[in-house]
Design a protein around this motif. Structure first.
Motif, PDB file in Angstrom:
ATOM      1  N   ALA A 174       0.668  -0.751  -0.090  1.00 62.61           N
ATOM      2  CA  ALA A 174      -0.372  -0.077   0.254  1.00 62.61           C
ATOM      3  C   ALA A 174       0.758   0.980  -0.334  1.00 62.61           C
ATOM      4  O   ALA A 174       0.386   2.104  -0.355  1.00 62.61           O
ATOM      5  CB  ALA A 174      -0.886  -0.297   1.265  1.00 62.61           C
ATOM      6  N   VAL A 175       2.105   1.347   0.725  1.00 66.16           N
ATOM      7  CA  VAL A 175       3.065   2.515   0.857  1.00 66.16           C
ATOM      8  C   VAL A 175       3.423   2.668  -0.178  1.00 66.16           C
ATOM      9  O   VAL A 175       3.742   3.661  -1.469  1.00 66.16           O
ATOM     10  CB  VAL A 175       3.981   2.245   2.474  1.00 66.16           C
ATOM     11  N   ALA A 176       3.673   1.000  -1.126  1.00 67.17           N
ATOM     12  CA  ALA A 176       4.293   1.542  -2.704  1.00 67.17           C
ATOM     13  C   ALA A 176       3.217   1.578  -3.546  1.00 67.17           C
ATOM     14  O   ALA A 176       3.974   1.641  -4.801  1.00 67.17           O
ATOM     15  CB  ALA A 176       5.552   0.038  -3.078  1.00 67.17           C
ATOM     16  N   TRP A 177       2.376   1.616  -3.515  1.00 67.49           N
ATOM     17  CA  TRP A 177       1.413   2.290  -4.595  1.00 67.49           C
ATOM     18  C   TRP A 177       2.070   3.385  -5.056  1.00 67.49           C
ATOM     19  O   TRP A 177       2.221   4.527  -4.231  1.00 67.49           O
ATOM     20  CB  TRP A 177      -0.067   1.838  -3.665  1.00 67.49           C
ATOM     21  N   PRO A 178       2.053   3.776  -6.381  1.00 67.55           N
ATOM     22  CA  PRO A 178       2.551   4.595  -7.020  1.00 67.55           C
ATOM     23  C   PRO A 178       1.662   5.872  -7.042  1.00 67.55           C
ATOM     24  O   PRO A 178       0.257   6.083  -7.083  1.00 67.55           O
ATOM     25  CB  PRO A 178       2.223   4.539  -8.544  1.00 67.55           C
ATOM     26  N   GLY A 179       2.205   6.869  -6.043  1.00 72.01           N
ATOM     27  CA  GLY A 179       2.045   8.318  -5.350  1.00 72.01           C
ATOM     28  C   GLY A 179       0.976   8.488  -4.421  1.00 72.01           C
ATOM     29  O   GLY A 179       0.946   9.104  -3.167  1.00 72.01           O
ATOM     30  N   ARG A 180       1.074   6.734  -3.617  1.00 68.83           N
ATOM     31  CA  ARG A 180      -0.463   6.483  -2.254  1.00 68.83           C
ATOM     32  C   ARG A 180       0.766   8.145  -1.468  1.00 68.83           C
ATOM     33  O   ARG A 180       0.183   7.779  -0.595  1.00 68.83           O
ATOM     34  CB  ARG A 180      -0.260   5.778  -2.048  1.00 68.83           C
TER      35      ARG A 180
END
Length: 326
Positions: A174-180
């Motif tokens: 979730a933290v690595a989700w682009p732009g998140r």
């Protein structure tokens, strides 16, 4: 068109007169009465009501003549009022359903678990869960996502200002989700959300006080358009314990502190890198999260390890903790 006016709370004569006035601006009550097949008295009363609703005004020179307010303004205002009434009615429905389930759960344990289907129904219940929370909202956040995960910021900010505590454990993906990270998580933390990270989470979940939990139903890597709603029960108590256990094991998201580094503290990018490393993210996930290239990520990671005098990630973590960086 008249049916549409009726749905917005306008009587049939009012709708007729407004539609006629749109087509024939600067008409008198008598002229509109002739157009609509009404008496002059009916037309005059309709114009008075339209003026009260902000849908018609008197002409600036000839005061016995009227002008229609632009439909996008006049009808848009009516739609806004009706939508507000519907939202209020829906909130009251949810409140009564909560009371109904609370009263019936002792006689029918099956009512402790509810299945929601359809994206709109799930979105409405998620909004109701947050809007009615009194003490805190807790959640497990992990992919995949059916809706844009950034879209919830406004409601969360409103509830935080109302004194509701937010605690979220994010899966490393979730933290690595682009732009998140930059576009939601860091902003949420600045607003007051408490965020921690785990390498993996057992499920997606949002939990309101000790009153309700919502768990999206998933099969493998796909999230179905359905969710379980868990009401007060032994199962809800178990979910409460599960969240607290995962929260205790999770790593605080140091990258989201947002404080200026002192002379002996890491720079902003180093702080973010340390937080993501401590959370167990891979080099590829860190690169996606921070918008860096793989080469930049490797270069900054090696520079950080040199500064800490470490040869492994574990040694880097220990050295950072000794310096008070984590």
């Amino acid at each position: 068109m008249l049916d549409a006016f009726s749905a917005l709370g306008l009587s049939e004569p009012d709708g007729q007169v407004y539609a006629a006035l749109v087509a024939a601006p600067q008409s008198t009550a008598a002229e509109l009465a002739a157009r609509c097949g009404l008496t002059a008295q009916q037309s005059g009363k309709a114009l008075s009501r339209l003026a009260q609703h902000g849908m018609a005004t008197r002409a600036p020179v000839e005061r016995d003549r009227y002008l229609a307010v632009a439909p996008d303004v006049a009808i848009g205002t009516l739609i806004g009022h009706r939508e507000a009434e519907l939202r209020s009615a829906r909130a009251e429905m949810h409140r009564l359903m909560d009371a109904f389930r609370e009263a019936s759960r002792f006689t029918d344990p099956a009512r402790s678990v509810e299945v929601l289907t359809g994206g709109e129904a799930i979105a409405q219940r998620l909004a109701h869960l947050q809007d009615t929370s009194i003490q805190q909202v807790r959640g497990f956040d992990c992919p995949p996502y059916v809706q844009d995960p950034v879209a919830n910021l406004t409601r969360q900010r409103t509830r935080l200002k109302a004194g509701v505590r937010y605690r979220t454990v994010y899966d490393r993906e979730a933290v690595a989700w682009p732009g998140r990270l930059e576009n939601e998580i860091l902003i949420g933390v600045q607003d007051g959300e408490e965020a921690r990270v785990r390498s993996t989470l057992p499920m997606k979940m949002i939990l309101s006080d000790l009153r309700m939990a919502i768990i999206p139903i998933s099969i493998g890597d796909s999230v179905l358009d359905a969710a379980y709603v868990i009401h007060p029960s032994a199962l809800l108590q178990a979910l409460d314990g599960l969240f607290e256990a995962e929260w205790d094991r999770a790593v605080p998201l140091q990258a989201a502190l947002g404080t200026e580094p002192g002379p002996n503290e890491p720079e902003s990018d180093q702080r973010k890198l340390l937080g993501l490393l401590a959370a167990g993210l891979t080099d590829e996930s860190i690169a996606r999260s921070l918008g860096w290239s793989a080469r930049t990520t490797q270069r900054r990671l090696q520079a950080l390890m040199r500064e800490l005098g470490a040869t492994t990630r574990f040694q880097a973590g220990m050295a950072a903790r000794e310096r008070g960086w984590l």
